[in-house]
Motif scaffolding. Structure first.
Motif, PDB file in Angstrom:
ATOM      1  N   ARG A 119       0.832  -1.200   0.000  1.00 28.76           N
ATOM      2  CA  ARG A 119       0.000   0.000   0.000  1.00 28.76           C
ATOM      3  C   ARG A 119       0.876   1.262   0.000  1.00 28.76           C
ATOM      4  O   ARG A 119       0.609   2.224  -0.710  1.00 28.76           O
ATOM      5  N   SER A 120       1.960   1.234   0.765  1.00 26.80           N
ATOM      6  CA  SER A 120       2.863   2.384   0.835  1.00 26.80           C
ATOM      7  C   SER A 120       3.533   2.671  -0.501  1.00 26.80           C
ATOM      8  O   SER A 120       3.614   3.828  -0.921  1.00 26.80           O
ATOM      9  N   VAL A 121       4.041   1.609  -1.186  1.00 27.72           N
ATOM     10  CA  VAL A 121       4.691   1.874  -2.477  1.00 27.72           C
ATOM     11  C   VAL A 121       3.679   2.354  -3.513  1.00 27.72           C
ATOM     12  O   VAL A 121       4.026   3.133  -4.389  1.00 27.72           O
ATOM     13  N   ARG A 122       2.443   1.925  -3.389  1.00 31.62           N
ATOM     14  CA  ARG A 122       1.413   2.440  -4.308  1.00 31.62           C
ATOM     15  C   ARG A 122       1.184   3.931  -4.070  1.00 31.62           C
ATOM     16  O   ARG A 122       1.029   4.698  -5.024  1.00 31.62           O
ATOM     17  N   TRP A 123       1.138   4.331  -2.811  1.00 36.40           N
ATOM     18  CA  TRP A 123       0.984   5.760  -2.507  1.00 36.40           C
ATOM     19  C   TRP A 123       2.196   6.540  -3.024  1.00 36.40           C
ATOM     20  O   TRP A 123       2.053   7.610  -3.596  1.00 36.40           O
ATOM     21  N   LEU A 124       3.396   6.000  -2.793  1.00 42.02           N
ATOM     22  CA  LEU A 124       4.611   6.686  -3.241  1.00 42.02           C
ATOM     23  C   LEU A 124       4.635   6.840  -4.758  1.00 42.02           C
ATOM     24  O   LEU A 124       5.013   7.886  -5.285  1.00 42.02           O
ATOM     25  N   THR A 125       4.231   5.791  -5.461  1.00 41.61           N
ATOM     26  CA  THR A 125       4.162   5.852  -6.917  1.00 41.61           C
ATOM     27  C   THR A 125       3.203   6.968  -7.351  1.00 41.61           C
ATOM     28  O   THR A 125       3.475   7.696  -8.299  1.00 41.61           O
ATOM     29  N   GLY A 126       2.108   7.113  -6.625  1.00 40.34           N
ATOM     30  CA  GLY A 126       1.106   8.124  -6.954  1.00 40.34           C
ATOM     31  C   GLY A 126       1.579   9.556  -6.788  1.00 40.34           C
ATOM     32  O   GLY A 126       0.984  10.476  -7.355  1.00 40.34           O
ATOM     33  N   VAL A 127       2.644   9.767  -6.016  1.00 42.99           N
ATOM     34  CA  VAL A 127       3.160  11.131  -5.830  1.00 42.99           C
ATOM     35  C   VAL A 127       4.501  11.331  -6.529  1.00 42.99           C
ATOM     36  O   VAL A 127       5.239  12.258  -6.228  1.00 42.99           O
ATOM     37  N   GLY A 128       4.828  10.411  -7.458  1.00 36.87           N
ATOM     38  CA  GLY A 128       6.009  10.599  -8.285  1.00 36.87           C
ATOM     39  C   GLY A 128       7.322  10.077  -7.738  1.00 36.87           C
ATOM     40  O   GLY A 128       8.376  10.337  -8.302  1.00 36.87           O
ATOM     41  N   VAL A 129       7.284   9.313  -6.656  1.00 35.66           N
ATOM     42  CA  VAL A 129       8.504   8.708  -6.118  1.00 35.66           C
ATOM     43  C   VAL A 129       8.780   7.418  -6.885  1.00 35.66           C
ATOM     44  O   VAL A 129       7.868   6.761  -7.372  1.00 35.66           O
ATOM     45  N   THR A 130      10.052   7.043  -7.006  1.00 35.97           N
ATOM     46  CA  THR A 130      10.436   5.798  -7.671  1.00 35.97           C
ATOM     47  C   THR A 130      10.730   4.748  -6.597  1.00 35.97           C
ATOM     48  O   THR A 130      11.843   4.658  -6.104  1.00 35.97           O
ATOM     49  N   PRO A 131       9.731   3.949  -6.219  1.00 31.93           N
ATOM     50  CA  PRO A 131       9.938   2.984  -5.133  1.00 31.93           C
ATOM     51  C   PRO A 131      10.325   1.590  -5.631  1.00 31.93           C
ATOM     52  O   PRO A 131      10.057   1.215  -6.768  1.00 31.93           O
ATOM     53  N   TYR A 132      10.949   0.855  -4.736  1.00 29.89           N
ATOM     54  CA  TYR A 132      11.293  -0.550  -4.969  1.00 29.89           C
ATOM     55  C   TYR A 132      10.702  -1.344  -3.806  1.00 29.89           C
ATOM     56  O   TYR A 132      10.862  -0.965  -2.648  1.00 29.89           O
ATOM     57  N   LEU A 133      10.032  -2.444  -4.124  1.00 30.93           N
ATOM     58  CA  LEU A 133       9.392  -3.277  -3.111  1.00 30.93           C
ATOM     59  C   LEU A 133      10.102  -4.616  -3.063  1.00 30.93           C
ATOM     60  O   LEU A 133      10.478  -5.173  -4.096  1.00 30.93           O
ATOM     61  N   TYR A 134      10.315  -5.134  -1.853  1.00 32.04           N
ATOM     62  CA  TYR A 134      10.921  -6.457  -1.742  1.00 32.04           C
ATOM     63  C   TYR A 134      10.143  -7.322  -0.768  1.00 32.04           C
ATOM     64  O   TYR A 134       9.376  -6.832   0.060  1.00 32.04           O
ATOM     65  N   TYR A 135      10.357  -8.630  -0.889  1.00 34.87           N
ATOM     66  CA  TYR A 135       9.769  -9.626  -0.006  1.00 34.87           C
ATOM     67  C   TYR A 135      10.888 -10.568   0.390  1.00 34.87           C
ATOM     68  O   TYR A 135      11.427 -11.298  -0.445  1.00 34.87           O
TER      69      TYR A 135
END
Length: 199
Positions: A34-50
């Motif tokens: 959910r956090s990376v989706r929000w970050l993507t929505g405000v123009g941040v380039t996020p990376y998600l890992y598991y």
């Protein structure tokens, strides 16, 4: 749909593991997505890992823990004392390379490591980090995270009391640091699911 439908204790080796997966998804994995989706929505380039590796030291001394919140920090900080196998040391080295490159230039990729894709809502890709192989995966826990995007477990249900004070006054069946009984939590979780208002 409710929590019990997604994490019924009979679908797991024990109620403890139903609790572990429900809490891990509801409080860690899905809020991260959910956090990376929000970050993507405000123009941040996020990376998600598991992170998917159970440390050998954890398997030996705490077999009921599995992969838990923060267990990848051993890899991030390359703590050799807790990296017992060649595979764990190699994964630790990979973590250090990814995290160093990301800190240096905002992109974890390079040096022949598996390509870690930038997260986007369209591809929903997370990098699975494990000793066997690290690889990008689309739709990790998608249906579960879609559920958790609509559902939040209130803290009193997680910890078994309205406040720390009322929890201390209860009869000892609550889940707290002093009395971590997973079967009590599963009961609380299922009770919450049963009394939750329909949407």
């Amino acid at each position: 749909k409710d929590v019990a439908e997604h994490y019924h204790p009979s679908d797991y080796p024990s109620p403890w593991w139903a609790l572990t997966y429900a809490f891990g998804d509801g409080a860690m994995s899905c809020p991260a997505r959910r956090s990376v989706r929000w970050l993507t929505g405000v123009g941040v380039t996020p990376y998600l890992y598991y992170y998917a590796h159970i440390l050998d030291v954890v398997s030996l001394f705490l077999p009921y823990k599995g992969v838990c919140h923060g267990s990848e920090l051993v890899m991030v900080f390359d703590l050799d004392l807790a990296l017992w196998t060649d595979e764990e040391r190699a994964l630790g080295d990979q973590f250090v390379r990814y995290w160093t490159r990301f800190a240096w230039n905002g992109d974890p990729n390079g040096a022949g490591d598996p390509e870690w894709p930038v997260y986007s809502n369209a591809t929903d890709q997370a990098m699975v980090l494990n000793t066997t192989t690290s690889y990008p995966l689309s739709g990790l826990k998608d249906s579960l995270c879609n559920f958790w995007d609509q559902e939040v477990i209130p803290e009193p249900t997680i910890f078994g009391g309205d406040t720390l004070e009322t929890a201390k006054q209860r009869d000892g069946t609550h889940l707290s640091p002093e009395n971590a009984r997973p079967e009590a939590f599963v009961g609380e979780l299922l009770s919450y699911a049963a009394r939750r208002p329909s949407s």
